[in-house]
Every structure is written in structure tokens, then in C-alpha cells.
Design a protein around this motif. Structure first.
Motif, short mmCIF file in Angstrom:
data_model
loop_
_atom_site.label_atom_id
_atom_site.label_comp_id
_atom_site.label_asym_id
_atom_site.label_seq_id
_atom_site.Cartn_x
_atom_site.Cartn_y
_atom_site.Cartn_z
N ALA A 317 0.74 -1.20 0.06
CA ALA A 317 -0.01 0.12 -0.13
C ALA A 317 0.73 1.31 0.01
O ALA A 317 0.39 2.35 -0.31
N ASP A 318 2.11 1.14 0.39
CA ASP A 318 3.05 2.37 0.23
C ASP A 318 3.62 2.66 -0.96
O ASP A 318 4.22 3.70 -1.08
N ALA A 319 3.28 1.76 -2.07
CA ALA A 319 3.77 2.23 -3.35
C ALA A 319 3.22 3.55 -3.75
O ALA A 319 2.06 3.86 -3.40
N GLY A 320 3.94 4.52 -4.52
CA GLY A 320 3.57 5.58 -5.03
C GLY A 320 4.72 6.64 -4.99
O GLY A 320 5.79 6.30 -5.71
N ASN A 321 4.48 7.59 -4.35
CA ASN A 321 5.57 8.85 -4.52
C ASN A 321 5.86 9.43 -3.02
O ASN A 321 4.88 9.59 -2.38
N LEU A 322 6.95 9.88 -2.68
CA LEU A 322 7.41 10.75 -1.50
C LEU A 322 7.72 11.90 -2.28
O LEU A 322 8.39 12.12 -3.20
N THR A 323 7.06 13.14 -1.64
CA THR A 323 7.17 14.34 -2.32
C THR A 323 7.87 15.39 -1.33
O THR A 323 7.32 15.51 -0.29
N CYS A 324 8.89 16.06 -1.68
CA CYS A 324 9.27 17.13 -0.60
C CYS A 324 8.90 18.57 -1.41
O CYS A 324 9.21 18.77 -2.56
N GLU A 325 8.27 19.30 -0.85
CA GLU A 325 7.73 20.59 -1.15
C GLU A 325 8.51 21.85 -0.21
O GLU A 325 8.56 21.61 0.86
N VAL A 326 8.99 22.68 -0.94
CA VAL A 326 9.89 23.63 -0.52
C VAL A 326 9.22 25.07 -0.84
O VAL A 326 9.05 25.20 -2.01
N TYR A 327 8.99 25.94 0.00
CA TYR A 327 8.51 27.17 -0.10
C TYR A 327 9.36 28.11 0.61
O TYR A 327 9.98 28.03 1.55
N GLU A 328 9.28 29.36 -0.04
CA GLU A 328 10.07 30.72 0.53
C GLU A 328 9.36 31.55 1.11
O GLU A 328 8.10 31.64 0.80
N LYS A 329 9.57 31.88 2.32
CA LYS A 329 8.73 32.57 3.40
C LYS A 329 8.92 34.18 2.70
O LYS A 329 9.89 34.51 2.75
N ILE A 330 7.80 34.84 1.82
CA ILE A 330 8.08 36.34 1.50
C ILE A 330 7.78 36.98 2.64
O ILE A 330 6.74 36.98 3.13
N LYS A 331 8.61 38.02 2.90
CA LYS A 331 8.26 39.08 4.02
C LYS A 331 8.27 40.43 3.40
O LYS A 331 9.23 40.69 2.68
N VAL A 332 7.70 41.29 4.04
CA VAL A 332 7.95 42.83 4.08
C VAL A 332 8.46 43.09 5.49
O VAL A 332 7.66 43.31 6.41
N GLY A 333 9.47 43.63 5.34
CA GLY A 333 10.15 43.90 6.65
C GLY A 333 10.20 42.64 7.42
O GLY A 333 10.78 41.66 6.84
N ASP A 334 10.01 42.59 8.74
CA ASP A 334 9.90 41.16 9.24
C ASP A 334 8.55 40.75 9.44
O ASP A 334 8.20 39.50 10.03
N GLN A 335 7.57 41.33 8.57
CA GLN A 335 6.22 40.63 8.43
C GLN A 335 6.15 39.62 7.41
O GLN A 335 6.53 39.98 6.24
N TRP A 336 5.85 38.40 7.69
CA TRP A 336 5.27 37.53 6.66
C TRP A 336 3.97 38.03 5.81
O TRP A 336 3.21 38.09 6.45
N VAL A 337 4.11 37.67 4.58
CA VAL A 337 2.96 38.25 3.66
C VAL A 337 2.28 36.85 3.06
O VAL A 337 1.18 36.62 2.63
N ARG A 338 3.43 36.02 2.48
CA ARG A 338 2.84 34.79 1.75
C ARG A 338 4.13 33.93 1.43
O ARG A 338 5.16 34.24 2.04
N ASP A 339 3.73 32.45 1.12
CA ASP A 339 4.66 31.65 0.88
C ASP A 339 4.80 31.38 -0.74
O ASP A 339 3.71 31.38 -1.50
N GLU A 340 5.99 31.28 -1.25
CA GLU A 340 5.98 31.03 -2.61
C GLU A 340 6.78 29.80 -3.11
O GLU A 340 7.81 29.48 -2.21
N VAL A 341 6.27 29.18 -4.09
CA VAL A 341 6.89 27.74 -4.27
C VAL A 341 8.35 27.84 -4.81
O VAL A 341 8.75 28.42 -5.86
N VAL A 342 9.07 26.97 -4.09
CA VAL A 342 10.55 27.00 -4.64
C VAL A 342 10.65 25.72 -5.52
O VAL A 342 11.34 25.73 -6.64
N ALA A 343 10.12 24.52 -5.02
CA ALA A 343 10.21 23.39 -5.55
C ALA A 343 9.19 22.30 -5.19
O ALA A 343 8.67 22.45 -3.76
N ILE A 344 8.95 21.58 -5.98
CA ILE A 344 7.94 20.42 -5.64
C ILE A 344 8.51 19.15 -6.25
O ILE A 344 8.29 19.08 -7.50
N LYS A 345 9.22 18.51 -5.84
CA LYS A 345 10.00 17.04 -6.37
C LYS A 345 9.41 15.85 -5.67
O LYS A 345 9.66 15.80 -4.31
#
Length: 525
Positions: A317-345
Motif C-alpha cells: 500500500a506504500d507504493a506511490g511517491n514521496l514528495t518534498c515541497e519547499v516554499y520561500e517565506k516572503i516577507k515585507v520587513g519582518d512581516q510574513w505576507v505569503r509563501d512562494e513555491v521553490v520546488a515540488i519534487k
């Protein structure tokens, strides 16, 4: 005085003119209207409707799900209507006859047959723009048209990964709307309130579901917006893509050039298994996950961090995919505003079918009893052929015991190597040596090893100081392995590197290579 007249009786057949539009299941009050004319003295008393499948007769009046009406327009024309209160699939297989019946032996019954035509297949026209993670209120809009009598009651959206159905209404993170534009066109919208990465792997279907015209399905998927070029590099690899049941499977999400503090402050790293979220960095999202997975941070080199995820006791049942998702924390000053995709592999997990071994024993060529037979490749080492005796018996069934002896021919084939190794110069970055090892059935990355000649260090697939080793199983008889040197220094030109296929059935087979140094360019002035 007596006169005799000859009367010539000319029989005129009635004429029929009917209107009968196509219908769909659940149409209400579908009408078939007929004019019967060109017969003097015709009246509604002469009119009869007949149902072809059951033989039921309908004179003007009310019946179950059917009303019959009739009007005498002129002395030679009547107008009659058969009204179906609720259309169901059975009516499309049922002919109806309208008959003109005279209670006169001079006339015959005149009959006109008709059937409800089935609605046509719907057509779909959809708009679906690309989206990015954390987009809000992303909409997919579809027009379904060219079906007379179409309604929002016949429309359904389906989510491909979970099989969930959505009729018009509100659901978790999803709204479905539908508008009937005309009698033959509806407009429906699926709105995702908050787009997450899972939706890019999820097909959605808009379905016109009508038992008359069969289910008609139009499938679409959310296109992912192009990723913005990022300064971060993400490498994902696994120890082996083919795993035996019960073994552990290791995968690595490597982020070179960043220290642990940089990753914690600027990135979000998540592991998924077949779409199920497992970790944030190496912290599991629930304690139950630790029964099936383990995770640790490898920091062999200060600015070369890897997150190692292990799937424990792999099952089918474990057959399939392992996925690593990496997001960059986009900030304005010290305030987090959104996450942007760096990679989904992703890396695949293929689970081998377990060997089915019958109870038996090994006997030698003289049929002498040999050692206990087990499914272990080492039993074949040093033998060119072996007899395997297998017995089978159905418990409780007399005389069911059977015995067969199989001769196993052991054929050894040495692996072959094909490597690409271009010349390099000092301070080259990410110099790769790639080798194919092939022509051995059942080869896997678990049997591949790189060795460094000057220090004797062994490298299995994984991350090391200034070196990354990856391996992938191309076919059942070929693997491709790469040794990547992150920063080439002078020592590597004096160092031999070996790629080794190590299997107990074979002797260790080794292929030796060395990095050729690029020729120096002489300058003259």
C-alpha cells in the motif's frame, strides 16, 4: 312515384400532424401534441392513445403520470395532447400510438406512431487559468450546453483524488454555483477559496448526469503557474526506488548552499507520502506518523543540509511517491505576507511482489537430502544447478499431497559498466560522474557502492562532505548512478574513484575511473 339514388361512399383516411420535441430525464410536463384532420365529422370520441410497451389505452382524461386532452377545432379537425408529468428513462424506449377509431364497419382504425426522441450529448466549454499556491478564490467555470431541458439538477462536480461529489452548494474550501442560462445551456463554477499544493495534483470533473444520455464527463486540472526563478536549489533522491516488502525506504531532500538557520528562517520544507502531509521540516504533524516514518536532519557539511525521511516496514500500500515541497517565506520587513513555491519534487516507491516459496527442501544431483530450503540467494552461490523438491497438501483432504522436483539452473552474468566522465578544472562546481550498470536481472541501488581510492571511504546513495551520490533504477536490469562533487579541488585529480556492484551471488565487480584534468591554456603577450 319512386326514385332510387346510388350513393358512392368514399373513405378518406385521416391526416396527422404532430409536434414532439426531444426530452431529458426529470423533464416536467413534456407534451406531445397532434392534430388529426381532413375527416368530416371527426370528434374526440374517435381518439385513442396507446402505449406500445404495456398496451395500455388512454382516452381523454387523467392517468398515472399521464394526462390526455382533446379539443374539436372544426368539424374535420381535432387537436389532442399527451402530457407526461414526469419524464423517466422508460419513456425513451416506449412508442406511443394515436389512433382514430370509427364505430362503423365501413371504416378501419387509422394509426400514427411516434416516440420521444432522446436528448443529444452535452457539449462543454470551460475556462481554467493557471494558479499558484495561496491564491484565493480561484475559479473554474464551465458552460454545459446543446441539451434541451438541461438543468442544474443534472450537474455534478467530482474530485479525482478523493472521489468526493459536489452538487451546487458550499463545502470545505470549495463553493459550487450553477445558473440555468437558457433552456439548453447552464453555467457552473467551482471556486477554490484557498489554493494549496494538493490541488495541482488533483483532476476535477464536471459531469452531466442523466440516465437518458448516460453520464457525460469533462475532465480538467488546475494548471500550475510557472515558478519564479529562485536562488534556492533543491535535490530529491532515494536510496532505492524498488523496495522489498518489510524493508525500509530512505529518501533525501537536499538543500545545498544553506545553513540550518537559513532554512528555518527563510524556508518551509514539507514531506508528503502519496499526497498525505507528514512533516514540517523534520517535525511530524501527528504522533501516530512516527509509527510508520522517521525523519532526521543530516548536516554532514555545514551548508549542505538534507532531510532524510524513512518509510518503515514498507508494504504494498506504500507504493506511490514521496514528495518534498519547499516554499520561500516572503516577507515585507519582518512581516510574513505569503509563501512562494521553490520546488515540488518527488521520488517513486515501487514495491516488489513478495516471493511465494512452497514448503520444500534442496537435494543434490544424487537425490541425497540437502540443507533446509529457504528463499535466500546465498543458497545458490557456488552451484551451477540445484534440485528443489516442493510438496503441497490440502489439509483435511485425503490423497491431496503432491510432490514435484524442480531443477534450478544458476546462470551468472557479470554486470557491465558505461560511464561518462568529462575533464574538470580546479574550482569547478557540481562536477558529475555518471555510470550505468546493466545487463544483470534484478539489479538494484541497494547493491551499488562508490569508493574513494585515497582514503578508502565508501559512499552509498546519500549526501557526504562535498559529495552527493544518487541512484535510480531505470529497468529491472539497469541502474544509473551519479557521483557529484560539489567543489572540485586539486586532490581529486590524484584520487581514483570506483563504482562497485556488490552482490552475494556474484563476486564484487568494480569499475575504476579517475577525473581527467582539463589541459591548461598557455598565454603569451
Amino acid at each position: 312515384m319512386q326514385l332510387t339514388y346510388r350513393v358512392v361512399v368514399r373513405q378518406r383516411d385521416p391526416k396527422f400532424r404532430c409536434t414532439n420535441t426531444s426530452a431529458a430525464v426529470n423533464n416536467k410536463r413534456h407534451k406531445i401534441t397532434c392534430e388529426v384532420y381532413d375527416v368530416d365529422g371527426i370528434s374526440c370520441n374517435n381518439i385513442l392513445w396507446k402505449r406500445g410497451d404495456t398496451g395500455e389505452d388512454y382516452m381523454p382524461g387523467s392517468y398515472f403520470n399521464i394526462n390526455i386532452a382533446c379539443t374539436e377545432v372544426t368539424d374535420s379537425k381535432i387537436k389532442t395532447t399527451l402530457e407526461i408529468l414526469q419524464v423517466t428513462a422508460e419513456y425513451f424506449k416506449t412508442p406511443f400510438m394515436i389512433s382514430v377509431i370509427y364505430n362503423d364497419t365501413l371504416s378501419h382504425t387509422k394509426e400514427f406512431q411516434l416516440i420521444i426522441p432522446e436528448a443529444r450529448d452535452p457539449k462543454f466549454r470551460c475556462t481554467n487559468t493557471s494558479a499558484a499556491v495561496n491564491n484565493k478564490r480561484h475559479k473554474i467555470t464551465c458552460e454545459v450546453y446543446d441539451i434541451e431541458g438541461i438543468s442544474c439538477n443534472n450537474i455534478l462536480w467530482k474530485r479525482g483524488d478523493t472521489g468526493e461529489d459536489y452538487m451546487p452548494g458550499s463545502y470545505f474550501n470549495i463553493n459550487i454555483a450553477c445558473t440555468e442560462v437558457t433552456i439548453s445551456k447552464i453555467k457552473t463554477t467551482l471556486e477554490i477559496l484557498q489554493v494549496t499544493a494538493e490541488y495541482f495534483k488533483t483532476p476535477f470533473s464536471v459531469i452531466y448526469n442523466d440516465t437518458l444520455s448516460h453520464t457525460k464527463e469533462f475532465q480538467l486540472i488546475i494548471p500550475e503557474a510557472r515558478l519564479v526563478r529562485s536562488e534556492y536549489i533543491v535535490n530529491v533522491a532515494s536510496r532505492s526506488t524498488w523496495v522489498n516488502p518489510g524493508d525500509n525506504n530512505l529518501a533525501y531532500c537536499n538543500i545545498p548552499g544553506q545553513g540550518a538557520l537559513d532554512i528555518i528562517q527563510n524556508l518551509k520544507v514539507k514531506w508528503f507520502h502519496n499526497g498525505q502531509a507528514l512533516t514540517s521540516l523534520c517535525e511530524f504533524l501527528s504522533s501516530d506518523l512516527t509509527k510508520r516514518y522517521s525523519c532526521k536532519v543530516l548536516g554532514i557539511q555545514q551548508n549542505n543540509i538534507s532531510l532524510e525521511l524513512t518509510v518503515l516496514n514498507v508494504q504494498k500500500a506504500d507504493a506511490g511517491n514521496l514528495t518534498c515541497e519547499v516554499y520561500e517565506k516572503i516577507k515585507v520587513g519582518d512581516q510574513w505576507v505569503r509563501d512562494e513555491v521553490v520546488a515540488i519534487k518527488s521520488v517513486p516507491i515501487h514495491v516488489r511482489e513478495p516471493c511465494r516459496v512452497m514448503q520444500g527442501r534442496i537435494v543434490d544431483m544424487d537425490d541425497n537430502m540437502g540443507p533446509q530450503f529457504v528463499a535466500d540467494a546465498t543458497e545458490f552461490r557456488g552451484n551451477s544447478q540445484i534440485n528443489v523438491m516442493c510438496t503441497a497438501e490440502v489439509e483435511g483432504l485425503p490423497y491431496s499431497k503432491m510432490q514435484r522436483t524442480f531443477r534450478v539452473e544458476v546462470i551468472k552474468r557479470d554486470p557491465k559498466f558505461r560511464c561518462t566522465n568529462t575533464s574538470a578544472i580546479v574550482n569547478n562546481t557540481q562536477h558529475n560522474i555518471t555510470c550505468e550498470v546493466y545487463d544483470v536481472e534484478g539489479i538494484s541501488c541497494n547493491k551499488i557502492l562508490w569508493k574513494r581510492g585515497d582514503t578508502g571511504e565508501d559512499y552509498e546513495p546519500g549526501s557526504y562532505n562535498n559529495i552527493i551520490v544518487t541512484c535510480r533504477e531505470v529497468t529491472d536490469s539497469k541502474i544509473e548512478t551519479t557521483l557529484e562533487i560539489l567543489q572540485v579541488t586539486a586532490e581529486y585529480f590524484r584520487t581514483s574513484l570506483s563504482v562497485i556492484y556488490n552482490d552475494p551471488l556474484f563476486q564484487t565487480k568494480e569499475y575504476l575511473l579517475i577525473i581527467p584534468e582539463a589541459s591548461k591554456i598557455s598565454w603569451s603577450f
